[in-house]
Scaffold this active site. Structure first.
Site, PDB file in Angstrom:
ATOM      1  N   LYS A 208       2.858  91.297  80.580  1.00 44.92           N
ATOM      2  CA  LYS A 208       4.129  91.625  81.231  1.00 44.92           C
ATOM      3  C   LYS A 208       3.896  91.874  82.721  1.00 44.92           C
ATOM      4  O   LYS A 208       4.593  91.339  83.562  1.00 44.92           O
ATOM      5  CB  LYS A 208       4.734  92.857  80.554  1.00 44.92           C
ATOM      6  CG  LYS A 208       6.064  93.267  81.111  1.00 44.92           C
ATOM      7  CD  LYS A 208       6.683  94.373  80.283  1.00 44.92           C
ATOM      8  CE  LYS A 208       7.905  94.936  80.998  1.00 44.92           C
ATOM      9  NZ  LYS A 208       8.545  96.018  80.258  1.00 44.92           N
ATOM     10  N   GLU A 214      -7.876  94.555  81.088  1.00 40.63           N
ATOM     11  CA  GLU A 214      -8.495  93.804  79.991  1.00 40.63           C
ATOM     12  C   GLU A 214      -8.082  92.332  80.030  1.00 40.63           C
ATOM     13  O   GLU A 214      -8.905  91.420  79.926  1.00 40.63           O
ATOM     14  CB  GLU A 214      -8.073  94.390  78.630  1.00 40.63           C
ATOM     15  CG  GLU A 214      -8.597  95.776  78.347  1.00 40.63           C
ATOM     16  CD  GLU A 214      -7.667  96.889  78.820  1.00 40.63           C
ATOM     17  OE1 GLU A 214      -6.893  96.668  79.788  1.00 40.63           O
ATOM     18  OE2 GLU A 214      -7.727  97.985  78.247  1.00 40.63           O
ATOM     19  N   GLY A 269       6.902  96.156  76.336  1.00 43.34           N
ATOM     20  CA  GLY A 269       5.724  95.425  75.859  1.00 43.34           C
ATOM     21  C   GLY A 269       5.634  95.386  74.343  1.00 43.34           C
ATOM     22  O   GLY A 269       5.431  94.326  73.738  1.00 43.34           O
ATOM     23  N   ARG A 270       5.813  96.537  73.707  1.00 44.23           N
ATOM     24  CA  ARG A 270       5.645  96.595  72.240  1.00 44.23           C
ATOM     25  C   ARG A 270       6.854  96.036  71.496  1.00 44.23           C
ATOM     26  O   ARG A 270       6.883  96.045  70.272  1.00 44.23           O
ATOM     27  CB  ARG A 270       5.320  98.020  71.802  1.00 44.23           C
ATOM     28  CG  ARG A 270       6.278  99.084  72.294  1.00 44.23           C
ATOM     29  CD  ARG A 270       5.699 100.480  72.159  1.00 44.23           C
ATOM     30  NE  ARG A 270       6.537 101.495  72.765  1.00 44.23           N
ATOM     31  CZ  ARG A 270       6.504 101.839  74.051  1.00 44.23           C
ATOM     32  NH1 ARG A 270       5.679 101.235  74.873  1.00 44.23           N
ATOM     33  NH2 ARG A 270       7.290 102.800  74.505  1.00 44.23           N
ATOM     34  N   GLU A 355       3.207 104.642  70.495  1.00 42.06           N
ATOM     35  CA  GLU A 355       3.417 104.527  71.938  1.00 42.06           C
ATOM     36  C   GLU A 355       4.877 104.869  72.268  1.00 42.06           C
ATOM     37  O   GLU A 355       5.183 105.323  73.366  1.00 42.06           O
ATOM     38  CB  GLU A 355       3.068 103.102  72.427  1.00 42.06           C
ATOM     39  CG  GLU A 355       2.834 103.017  73.925  1.00 42.06           C
ATOM     40  CD  GLU A 355       2.153 101.725  74.362  1.00 42.06           C
ATOM     41  OE1 GLU A 355       0.942 101.715  74.605  1.00 42.06           O
ATOM     42  OE2 GLU A 355       2.862 100.701  74.454  1.00 42.06           O
ATOM     43  N   HIS A 386      -9.046 101.186  46.931  1.00 43.45           N
ATOM     44  CA  HIS A 386     -10.478 101.421  46.732  1.00 43.45           C
ATOM     45  C   HIS A 386     -11.095 102.115  47.947  1.00 43.45           C
ATOM     46  O   HIS A 386     -12.316 102.104  48.110  1.00 43.45           O
ATOM     47  CB  HIS A 386     -11.183 100.094  46.449  1.00 43.45           C
ATOM     48  CG  HIS A 386     -10.679  99.463  45.183  1.00 43.45           C
ATOM     49  ND1 HIS A 386     -11.209  99.751  43.945  1.00 43.45           N
ATOM     50  CD2 HIS A 386      -9.645  98.615  44.957  1.00 43.45           C
ATOM     51  CE1 HIS A 386     -10.548  99.077  43.014  1.00 43.45           C
ATOM     52  NE2 HIS A 386      -9.581  98.386  43.610  1.00 43.45           N
ATOM     53  N   LYS A 514      -6.349 104.907  82.131  1.00 45.65           N
ATOM     54  CA  LYS A 514      -6.527 103.659  82.907  1.00 45.65           C
ATOM     55  C   LYS A 514      -7.022 103.997  84.314  1.00 45.65           C
ATOM     56  O   LYS A 514      -7.951 103.380  84.830  1.00 45.65           O
ATOM     57  CB  LYS A 514      -5.180 102.940  83.061  1.00 45.65           C
ATOM     58  CG  LYS A 514      -4.702 102.159  81.873  1.00 45.65           C
ATOM     59  CD  LYS A 514      -3.488 101.321  82.309  1.00 45.65           C
ATOM     60  CE  LYS A 514      -2.613 100.947  81.138  1.00 45.65           C
ATOM     61  NZ  LYS A 514      -1.358 100.309  81.523  1.00 45.65           N
TER      62      LYS A 514
HETATM   63  O1  LIG Z   1       1.627  93.101  78.935  1.00 44.04           O
HETATM   64  P1  LIG Z   1       0.824  93.978  79.820  1.00 44.04           P
HETATM   65  O2  LIG Z   1       1.525  94.317  81.088  1.00 44.04           O
HETATM   66  O3  LIG Z   1      -0.529  93.367  80.075  1.00 44.04           O
HETATM   67  O4  LIG Z   1       0.604  95.348  79.080  1.00 44.04           O
HETATM   68  C1  LIG Z   1      -0.101  95.427  77.878  1.00 44.04           C
HETATM   69  C2  LIG Z   1       0.114  96.730  77.175  1.00 44.04           C
HETATM   70  O5  LIG Z   1      -0.298  97.814  77.993  1.00 44.04           O
HETATM   71  C3  LIG Z   1       0.597  98.909  77.855  1.00 44.04           C
HETATM   72  O6  LIG Z   1       1.364  98.969  79.003  1.00 44.04           O
HETATM   73  C4  LIG Z   1      -0.121 100.211  77.721  1.00 44.04           C
HETATM   74  O7  LIG Z   1      -1.067 100.208  76.736  1.00 44.04           O
HETATM   75  C5  LIG Z   1       1.448  98.524  76.643  1.00 44.04           C
HETATM   76  O8  LIG Z   1       2.667  99.170  76.635  1.00 44.04           O
HETATM   77  C6  LIG Z   1       1.537  97.062  76.804  1.00 44.04           C
HETATM   78  O9  LIG Z   1       1.980  96.439  75.642  1.00 44.04           O
END
Ligand SMILES: O=P(O)(O)OC[C@H]1O[C@](O)(CO)[C@@H](O)[C@@H]1O
Length: 551
Positions: A208, A214, A269-270, A355, A386, A514
């Site tokens: 987003k 990452e 995002g979620r 979240e 199990h 972060k």
């Molecule tokens: O889509 P982006 O901006 O890379 O964010 C990834 C994820 O990081 C967060 O902002 C925080 O973990 C989530 O809400 C989101 O889904």
């Protein structure tokens, strides 16, 4: 604007507290004995899906009080505010419109007075055209070969949704293979790419913000890997596309903006699997199936907007969750799909739920005095049986659980499916009825155990039961049912946030870690003075020493 009512100060809350004291003395078995029509009264259906709420430790009066609580807290108005595009995500000044992404009605949805319908349609068309090109093989890689592998690089909502749905809908996979890389741990991208051919691989960089550490690290590594083949910079356009709200950053990364699929800040995002974040699904399942998935969710949105509290599935789910968390002392909720392909479903709703509702500051900026979002966890049955079911049956924790399954399977080999379903039903039955001391003793006696043995062992074989479950059954796992099911859980989460007087669509709690990671990274690579607490300093020093970095 959402109401800002402290739920614990409502009339219904106090009544619910005393009602819960009464219900804690009851056993589910008695509730069924008292009312032979309990199942009929407490089941709800939506399309193919059956939600059996009857094995919950609740009665009609408790549900009426929860309905009053909802009304005192402005749940209906809150839902209306979300669906109509009000900026209910007040801490970020944004509307919350994932429902607009799957809106198949004629209703126009406005954000800041502007209709968003056309923008959504345009992106859906772009996704359809693109996925058709990839699937048909008309989109060629730089050496003229067709695409066989799609690697979605994203994390959190830009990963978990498409990954979970891709896995859950395995029987709908086409000839393409989708892979999902999320972790910044180099193991993830290395292990994913090691068997892939760059000439036949397409990367979807899904973020987003297009700034997430990452994702950008993995995306850069993917580009380097790609360029290590015979490809040149000019070939990137054939192998890299982006899904984002941030056009500038996409261009900075070197992705041609014509290969960009946009979404908007009003998609959390979620909650973004319904947006272009679902591009890998349109490719790997085919656009028609992606659309069916959206339509399934839309049907649940209509249901949410139209059904009254008693018949409203997300409202009933939310009410039960609040009942258990705030009045019956539950700290967690288990989600247990009896469907191996849904193995990431609980993980998906860990983010969705935790979240969204893992918050202690209310909409007045005050610390809450009551519990909010529970811990969400789970694994598919029968494997869970199990592993952790011992604790669910005989542990000291009170864990309401959702069991999810389907009457029919896509896999017809042997009698696997009936065995799977018999386990589903047996576990919900066992959790409810338990096994009394008398039953255990009689059973042991019949098997010839001595009096001494019975006295010694029987207590360990007793099950109190009275452990609540909701059973959710569908005809057969398919895109529509999955869409509807996910939407039901999404709405449950939102409704609970409304009652708990928190903002469910921000996530400030992820920021601190972060930011600190950014202060630690140079300390690990470059050395220098460590201005940290003694523990963090000691750990950094250990890593430096082991990696041969001078302080
Ligand atoms: O889509 P982006 O901006 O890379 O964010 C990834 C994820 O990081 C967060 O902002 C925080 O973990 C989530 O809400 C989101 O889904």
């Amino acid at each position: 604007m959402l109401k800002r009512i402290d739920p614990s100060q409502t009339k219904a809350w106090t009544q619910l507290e005393s009602k819960a004291r009464e219900m804690r003395e009851k056993h589910l078995k008695d509730l069924f004995a008292e009312d032979p029509n309990r199942f009929e009264k407490m089941k709800r259906e939506h399309k193919d899906l059956l939600f059996d709420f009857s094995k919950n430790l609740i009665d009609a009066e408790s549900l009426e009080l929860l309905e009053e609580l909802f009304s005192e807290c402005g749940v209906k108005e809150g839902i209306q505010a979300m669906l109509s595009g009000e900026k209910i995500n007040e801490t970020e000044g944004r509307a919350v419109l994932h429902t607009a992404l799957r809106n198949f009605s004629d209703e126009e949805i406005l954000v800041d007075g502007q209709s968003v319908n056309e923008d959504i349609e345009k992106v859906l068309e772009q996704m359809q055209d693109f996925s058709d090109l990839i699937i048909s093989g008309n989109w060629k890689g730089y050496s003229g070969k067709t695409i066989k592998h799609i690697v979605n690089i994203g994390i959190g909502g830009s990963d978990l949704g498409p990954l979970m749905v891709y896995e859950a809908l395995k029987p709908y996979h086409n000839h393409l293979r989708c892979h999902y890389v999320s972790n910044v741990d180099g193991a993830h991208i290395n292990e994913t790419l090691k068997d892939l051919d760059p000439e036949q691989t397409l990367f979807i960089i899904a973020s987003k913000t297009f700034t997430t550490q990452e994702t950008m690290t993995n995306a850069r590594s993917a580009r380097e890997w790609f360029l290590r083949s015979n490809a040149s910079e000019n070939d990137i356009a054939k192998h890299f596309v982006a899904v984002s709200t941030n056009r500038e950053k996409v261009i900075d990364f070197g992705i041609d903006p014509t290969n960009m699929f946009v979404f908007w800040d009003w998609v959390g995002g979620r909650y973004s699997v319904w947006s272009a974040i679902g591009l890998s699904l349109a490719c790997g399942l085919g656009y028609k199936n992606f659309e069916k998935f959206l339509r399934g969710a839309h049907s649940m949105d209509r249901h949410l907007a139209e059904a009254d509290f008693k018949n409203n599935i997300p409202m009933q789910m939310a009410a039960l969750g609040i009942w258990y968390v705030n009045f019956m002392g539950a700290e967690s909720e288990a989600i247990i799909p009896y469907d191996q392909n849904m193995h990431r479903f609980a993980a998906y709703f860990q983010q969705g739920n935790m979240e969204s509702n893992g918050k202690y500051i209310d909409r007045n900026g005050q610390k809450v005095s009551y519990a909010t979002g529970p811990i969400i966890w789970g694994e598919p049955g029968t494997n869970g049986q199990h592993a952790f079911f011992q604790l669910m049956h005989q542990g000291t924790r009170f864990i309401p659980a959702d069991f999810i399954g389907f009457a029919e399977s896509h896999y017809t080999m042997g009698d696997h499916h009936l065995k799977l379903l018999s386990n589903f039903l047996a576990q919900t039955e066992a959790l409810m009825i338990g096994k009394t001391k008398e039953e255990v003793e009689a059973e042991m006696k019949a098997k010839g155990s001595s009096e001494e043995e019975i006295a010694k062992i029987a207590p360990y074989r007793v099950f109190e039961g009275n452990r609540p479950t909701t059973s959710i059954l569908g005809q057969k796992s398919d895109p529509e049912s999955l869409g509807a099911l996910i939407a039901a859980y999404e709405h449950k989460i939102f409704i609970q946030g409304l009652v708990w007087n928190i903002y469910s669509f921000d996530q400030w709690g992820v920021e601190l870690g972060k930011a600190l990671a950014n202060t630690i990274l140079p300390l690990l690579s470059e050395g220098g003075e460590i201005d940290k607490d003694a523990s963090t300093k000691g750990l950094i020093t250990y890593i430096r020493n082991r990696r041969g970095i001078k302080g």
